[in-house]
Write a protein that holds these residues in place. Structure first.
Motif, short mmCIF file in Angstrom:
data_model
loop_
_atom_site.label_atom_id
_atom_site.label_comp_id
_atom_site.label_asym_id
_atom_site.label_seq_id
_atom_site.Cartn_x
_atom_site.Cartn_y
_atom_site.Cartn_z
N LEU A 36 0.86 -1.19 0.00
CA LEU A 36 0.00 0.00 0.00
C LEU A 36 0.89 1.24 0.00
O LEU A 36 1.98 1.19 0.57
CB LEU A 36 -0.90 0.02 1.25
N PRO A 37 0.47 2.34 -0.55
CA PRO A 37 -0.80 2.53 -1.25
C PRO A 37 -0.83 1.88 -2.63
O PRO A 37 0.22 1.70 -3.26
CB PRO A 37 -0.89 4.06 -1.36
N LEU A 38 -2.03 1.57 -3.07
CA LEU A 38 -2.20 0.94 -4.38
C LEU A 38 -2.21 1.99 -5.47
O LEU A 38 -2.63 3.12 -5.25
CB LEU A 38 -3.55 0.21 -4.42
N SER A 39 -1.74 1.58 -6.66
CA SER A 39 -1.87 2.53 -7.77
C SER A 39 -3.22 2.27 -8.44
O SER A 39 -3.77 1.17 -8.37
CB SER A 39 -0.72 2.35 -8.75
N LYS A 40 -3.72 3.29 -9.07
CA LYS A 40 -5.05 3.19 -9.67
C LYS A 40 -4.93 2.64 -11.08
O LYS A 40 -5.21 3.34 -12.06
CB LYS A 40 -5.74 4.56 -9.67
N ARG A 41 -4.44 1.43 -11.18
CA ARG A 41 -4.42 0.80 -12.51
C ARG A 41 -4.58 -0.71 -12.39
O ARG A 41 -4.58 -1.25 -11.28
CB ARG A 41 -3.17 1.16 -13.29
N GLY A 42 -4.74 -1.35 -13.55
CA GLY A 42 -4.87 -2.80 -13.56
C GLY A 42 -6.26 -3.24 -13.13
O GLY A 42 -7.22 -2.47 -13.13
N THR A 43 -6.33 -4.50 -12.70
CA THR A 43 -7.62 -5.07 -12.30
C THR A 43 -7.59 -5.38 -10.81
O THR A 43 -6.68 -6.05 -10.32
CB THR A 43 -7.91 -6.35 -13.11
N ILE A 44 -8.58 -4.89 -10.14
CA ILE A 44 -8.68 -5.08 -8.68
C ILE A 44 -9.92 -5.91 -8.40
O ILE A 44 -11.01 -5.60 -8.90
CB ILE A 44 -8.81 -3.71 -7.96
N ALA A 45 -9.75 -6.95 -7.61
CA ALA A 45 -10.92 -7.75 -7.21
C ALA A 45 -11.30 -7.36 -5.78
O ALA A 45 -10.48 -7.48 -4.87
CB ALA A 45 -10.58 -9.24 -7.28
N LEU A 46 -12.51 -6.89 -5.62
CA LEU A 46 -13.00 -6.55 -4.28
C LEU A 46 -13.91 -7.69 -3.84
O LEU A 46 -14.92 -7.98 -4.49
CB LEU A 46 -13.78 -5.23 -4.34
N ARG A 91 -9.81 -1.40 -13.46
CA ARG A 91 -11.05 -2.18 -13.48
C ARG A 91 -11.32 -2.71 -12.08
O ARG A 91 -10.41 -3.25 -11.44
CB ARG A 91 -10.85 -3.36 -14.44
N LEU A 92 -12.56 -2.55 -11.62
CA LEU A 92 -12.91 -3.08 -10.30
C LEU A 92 -13.91 -4.22 -10.48
O LEU A 92 -14.99 -4.03 -11.02
CB LEU A 92 -13.54 -1.99 -9.42
N LEU A 93 -13.52 -5.43 -10.04
CA LEU A 93 -14.44 -6.57 -10.08
C LEU A 93 -14.92 -6.82 -8.66
O LEU A 93 -14.20 -6.54 -7.70
CB LEU A 93 -13.73 -7.81 -10.61
N TYR A 94 -16.12 -7.36 -8.54
CA TYR A 94 -16.66 -7.57 -7.19
C TYR A 94 -17.33 -8.94 -7.06
O TYR A 94 -18.03 -9.39 -7.96
CB TYR A 94 -17.68 -6.48 -6.85
N ALA A 95 -17.11 -9.58 -5.92
CA ALA A 95 -17.91 -10.76 -5.55
C ALA A 95 -18.05 -10.78 -4.04
O ALA A 95 -17.10 -10.44 -3.32
CB ALA A 95 -17.22 -12.05 -6.02
N LYS A 96 -19.20 -11.18 -3.58
CA LYS A 96 -19.41 -11.23 -2.12
C LYS A 96 -18.55 -12.32 -1.49
O LYS A 96 -17.97 -12.14 -0.42
CB LYS A 96 -20.90 -11.46 -1.84
N MET A 109 -20.71 -19.27 -3.91
CA MET A 109 -20.20 -17.92 -3.65
C MET A 109 -18.68 -17.89 -3.74
O MET A 109 -18.08 -16.97 -4.28
CB MET A 109 -20.65 -17.44 -2.26
N ARG A 110 -18.08 -18.94 -3.17
CA ARG A 110 -16.60 -19.00 -3.18
C ARG A 110 -16.08 -19.14 -4.61
O ARG A 110 -15.11 -18.48 -5.00
CB ARG A 110 -16.13 -20.18 -2.33
N ALA A 111 -16.76 -19.98 -5.40
CA ALA A 111 -16.32 -20.19 -6.79
C ALA A 111 -16.35 -18.88 -7.57
O ALA A 111 -15.43 -18.54 -8.32
CB ALA A 111 -17.21 -21.24 -7.46
N GLU A 112 -17.40 -18.12 -7.34
CA GLU A 112 -17.51 -16.83 -8.04
C GLU A 112 -16.35 -15.91 -7.63
O GLU A 112 -15.71 -15.27 -8.46
CB GLU A 112 -18.85 -16.16 -7.68
N SER A 123 -13.09 -16.97 -9.11
CA SER A 123 -12.98 -16.72 -10.55
C SER A 123 -12.66 -15.25 -10.82
O SER A 123 -11.86 -14.93 -11.71
CB SER A 123 -14.23 -17.23 -11.27
N ILE A 124 -13.23 -14.33 -10.06
CA ILE A 124 -12.85 -12.92 -10.33
C ILE A 124 -11.45 -12.63 -9.79
O ILE A 124 -10.71 -11.84 -10.35
CB ILE A 124 -13.90 -11.89 -9.82
N ALA A 125 -11.11 -13.30 -8.69
CA ALA A 125 -9.76 -13.07 -8.13
C ALA A 125 -8.70 -13.49 -9.12
O ALA A 125 -7.65 -12.85 -9.23
CB ALA A 125 -9.61 -13.84 -6.82
N ARG A 126 -8.96 -14.56 -9.85
CA ARG A 126 -7.98 -15.05 -10.84
C ARG A 126 -7.72 -14.00 -11.93
O ARG A 126 -6.65 -13.95 -12.51
CB ARG A 126 -8.47 -16.35 -11.47
N GLN A 127 -8.71 -13.20 -12.22
CA GLN A 127 -8.55 -12.19 -13.29
C GLN A 127 -7.83 -10.94 -12.79
O GLN A 127 -7.54 -10.04 -13.57
CB GLN A 127 -9.92 -11.75 -13.80
#
Ligand code: NOJ
Length: 766
Positions: free
Chosen positions: A405-415, A456-461, A491-494, A497-501
């Protein structure tokens, strides 16, 4: 000329007050005028009307005990009500006040109270988090804004500050206080009172504070809510009592009695506590209110066998206002029958009327009911901006390997995580006036921060809060349900899968807001099972993970510390927390919060404080040492110490010296240290002063905080910090007679960035 709305019967009195130009500041002249006013008013009052002033019945739809039916409107007309609480909004408050002023015989206005604990509609960090800012200006400003908003909405009395020092993370209400340290807790107590009450309660943008829960509530045995407490006087006065006293000394207008017993007698009916100590020794001149049904609970305690007996005992103890029990209001027969003293009824009634007088309610009962203020004051952009800044200051960076941290505002982030996209949880527990629909979720905060950056911000619960649906229902009651009907596997699979990206994973996990606060004691304070398992799977992906950890208490973060590179303790930081989290994660704000409770390695370490008193069998390293004070299976040290917190920059402490190595008992010595920002970002550091009194009649802690300073330094900038040491600062309440003392001997003077990493100089006291 001030306008008096007070009823005809008292018009002359009111006019006298107006003509004398009386402002309700605490001057001798004003006190005399107040006395004359109250004397004349009381001379008109029947016994029943006097008892009515002591009554705080249940009103709104917010309850913290058994819900009750009550015909409040009729009781108000009959003069049987002194105030109401947790009713929200100028319109309903104005209407109820109108009934009191226009339809009761004497037209005495009502007091309107509320649990304005950490802000109003603009919600500030929960008190435990706010304390981590160590920023007294921020603390005061948050209370000031809370008062400004609440008074614009009809409220003139807040049930805050809660100053219960607590050493036990099992207790859910640790979230409502300022942590484990009495010195810091006292400074915060003062700042809160000053913020709420301002320079004068005559200012209609200020409200009366109510310091609670008097006393010692933070000591509930085994951290179990509403349990008994058993401190001895030596420890009570040296630790737990100090913030209450600080709040009283700062001028708090009212005090709330605790649910627990003190010396074996319920606080609400404890004459030593409410009269001898509070009024006698400490000189408190305001009024004391019970906690919710606290008066009738004397029967549950087994010290009284009827409501009347409870009420008599509480009144005699020094209680002035009865929240919800309807005990004091029913004392007329007891007074007439000689079982209860009329003098005590008069004293309590006088205190209640004085409070209303100080608040200006006799000048204008509607002075907090200005319908035009809401729009410009409540949840204003200015208030939100302050709340966002303070939220950023309150979060604590626990870990940041390789400057992830701090993170840069680029790439793909999985929340990922059950706290990532939930609106009702953002404000944190006990935000009665909150309007969650106006607050952002973490996901929205990050989205806004990344807008236009190409990131890019990806999200999964990813998981529910915990596997057990019933346990989750308890953890999210009061309308914060967040259960997802999907299976844990789906839920975990979802999430995987976004974390992998993604290039990086932000995990928003921890406690839901209702897992701390009142009646939320827990013995499992680790990451809830479903979230832990999800983290475990995410960690296997080998991608960097930042844990944004939500909590209303100190928690056990062993696994997270061992396996994750970055941890931000984000607590519950209020209405603006989503933006503030983004500010910190992306480096627009440099984190500066420091822990006000140490984080344990195991729940079994509780009760647990850095203020460890010297024992006869010390253990220096924290590990196992036969016949020393330790555990065989866990270190006795914390995982993260009191006062700890990282920054995106670094600070060096040099040139620490005392102006003299000897101090006469009545003298002064200065401790100097130079702090330099050696990193490449502007940052704030909290410089901490500890003392360790080596020789004293009463056993002293190895280290106890006795000073701090928060400073902001540019890269390369140095500043000298000076603490003045004297007997007032370094003393303690000696055993038995409990007088503030400093004895000849040696005191270790320690300065550092947290309670563990300090430098020491020895000071001889002669
Ligand atoms: C009970 C709580 O203990 C107290 O802190 C609160 O102010 C009252 N309920 C009123 O809501």
């Amino acid at each position: 000329m001030k306008k008096s709305f007070f009823v005809v019967a008292f018009a002359c009195l009111a006019i006298t007050v107006v003509l004398t130009g009386c402002r309700h500041e605490n001057t001798a002249c004003d006190d005399a005028q107040m006395r004359v006013f109250v004397d004349k008013l009381m001379a008109q009052m029947t016994l029943e009307e006097k008892l009515g002033q002591l009554n705080l019945p249940v009103t709104g739809n917010i309850v913290t005990g058994a819900a009750r039916e009550s015909n409040v409107a009729e009781d108000i007309r009959q003069g049987r009500v002194g105030g109401l609480f947790n009713l929200k909004g100028v319109k309903p408050i104005r209407e109820v006040q109108r009934i009191a002023v226009e339809e009761s015989r004497l037209g005495i206005p009502l007091l309107f109270g509320m649990d304005v604990i950490h802000g109003y509609e603009t919600v500030f960090p929960i008190p435990l988090a706010l304390a981590c800012s160590w920023d007294m200006d921020a603390v005061e400003q948050s209370a000031q804004i809370a008062a400004r908003e609440a008074t614009a909405d009809g409220i003139c009395w807040t049930f805050s500050p809660m100053v219960d020092v607590c050493h036990d993370g099992r207790w859910g209400r640790i979230s409502e206080g300022s942590g484990e340290d009495p010195y810091l807790g006292s400074r915060i107590a003062e700042a809160m009172v000053h913020g709420y009450q301002g320079a004068s309660l005559a200012d209609s943008a200020t409200m009366m504070a109510c310091v609670k829960h008097f006393a010692l509530y933070g000591l509930v045995e085994a951290g179990r809510e509403y349990n008994n407490v058993y401190p001895d006087d030596f420890h009570a006065f040296n630790e737990y009592m100090r913030p209450y006293k600080a709040a009283i000394d700062a001028g708090a207008g009212s005090v709330m009695a605790a649910f627990n017993t003190v010396h074996g007698i319920p606080a609400t009916g404890n004459r030593w506590l409410l009269t001898d100590l509070l009024r006698g020794q400490w000189g408190f001149r305001g009024f004391v209110v019970s906690d919710y049904t606290g008066l009738e609970e004397l029967q549950e305690n087994g010290v009284c066998s009827s409501l009347e007996q409870s009420a008599i005992q509480c009144l005699d103890a020094g209680l002035d206002m009865d929240m919800v029990s309807n005990g004091l209001v029913s004392l007329a027969d007891a007074v007439r029958g000689g079982r209860c003293s009329m003098q005590q009824v008069d004293a309590a009634c006088r205190r209640m009327l004085e409070a209303k007088y100080k608040l200006g309610l006799f000048d204008d009962p509607y002075r907090y009911c200005d319908t035009t203020l809401r729009k410009s004051v409540i949840l204003s952009d200015t208030h939100r901006a302050v709340a966002r800044r303070i939220a950023g200051e309150s979060m604590v960076l626990l870990k940041n390997d390789n400057r992830l941290l701090p993170l840069s505002k680029r790439g793909t982030i999985a929340l990922i995580g059950p706290l990532a996209d939930t609106r009702p949880n953002m404000s944190g527990r006990w935000a009665v006036a909150a309007v969650p629909e106006r607050y952002k979720t973490v996901r929205e905060g990050l989205q806004d921060a990344l807008r236009g950056t190409g990131a890019r911000l990806l999200y999964a619960k990813g998981s529910n809060l915990m596997y057990d649906a019933q346990a989750e229902a308890i953890a999210t009651m009061f309308g914060r349900e967040m259960r997802d009907p999907r299976s844990a596997e789906a839920m975990r699979a979802e999430a995987l899968s976004i974390a992998r990206q993604a290039d990086i994973i932000i995990a928003a996990m921890g406690e839901a807001s209702e897992m701390s606060g009142e009646c939320a004691s827990r013995v499992n304070i680790e990451m809830p099972d479903a979230q832990h398992d999800l983290l475990l799977e995410l960690a296997k992906l080998g991608k960097p993970i930042v844990l944004v950890h939500f909590a209303g208490r100190p928690t056990v973060l062993n696994w997270e510390t061992d396996h994750l590179p970055a941890i931000l303790e984000s607590w519950f930081c209020g209405s603006e927390s989503a933006d503030a989290i983004a500010d910190v994660l992306f480096g627009d704000v440099n984190p500066s919060g420091k822990l006000v409770v140490q984080l344990p390695r195991h729940v079994g370490q509780y009760p647990f404080s850095y203020r460890q008193y010297r024992t006869s069998r010390p253990n220096t390293g924290g590990g196992f040492g036969k016949f020393s004070t330790c555990y065989a299976d866990v270190s006795s040290h914390p995982l993260y110490p009191f006062g700890y917190g990282l920054s995106y920059t670094q600070f060096a402490y040099t040139n620490f010296y005392l102006t003299d190595s000897i101090m006469p008992l009545d003298g002064k010595v200065e401790a100097h240290v130079t702090v330099t920002n050696t990193g490449d970002r502007t940052g704030a550091e909290i410089v901490q002063l500890y003392i360790g009194d080596r020789v004293a009649k009463g056993v002293r802690p190895y280290k106890e905080l006795r000073g701090f300073e928060r400073l902001t330094l540019q890269p390369g900038e140095s500043r000298e910090v000076v603490f003045t040491l004297d007997a007032d600062l370094m003393g303690y309440y000696e055993p038995y007679d409990l007088t503030w003392t400093l004895e000849p001997g040696e005191v270790e003077v320690m300065i550092g960035c947290n309670s563990r990493d300090t430098q020491m100089q020895l000071l001889k006291i002669k």
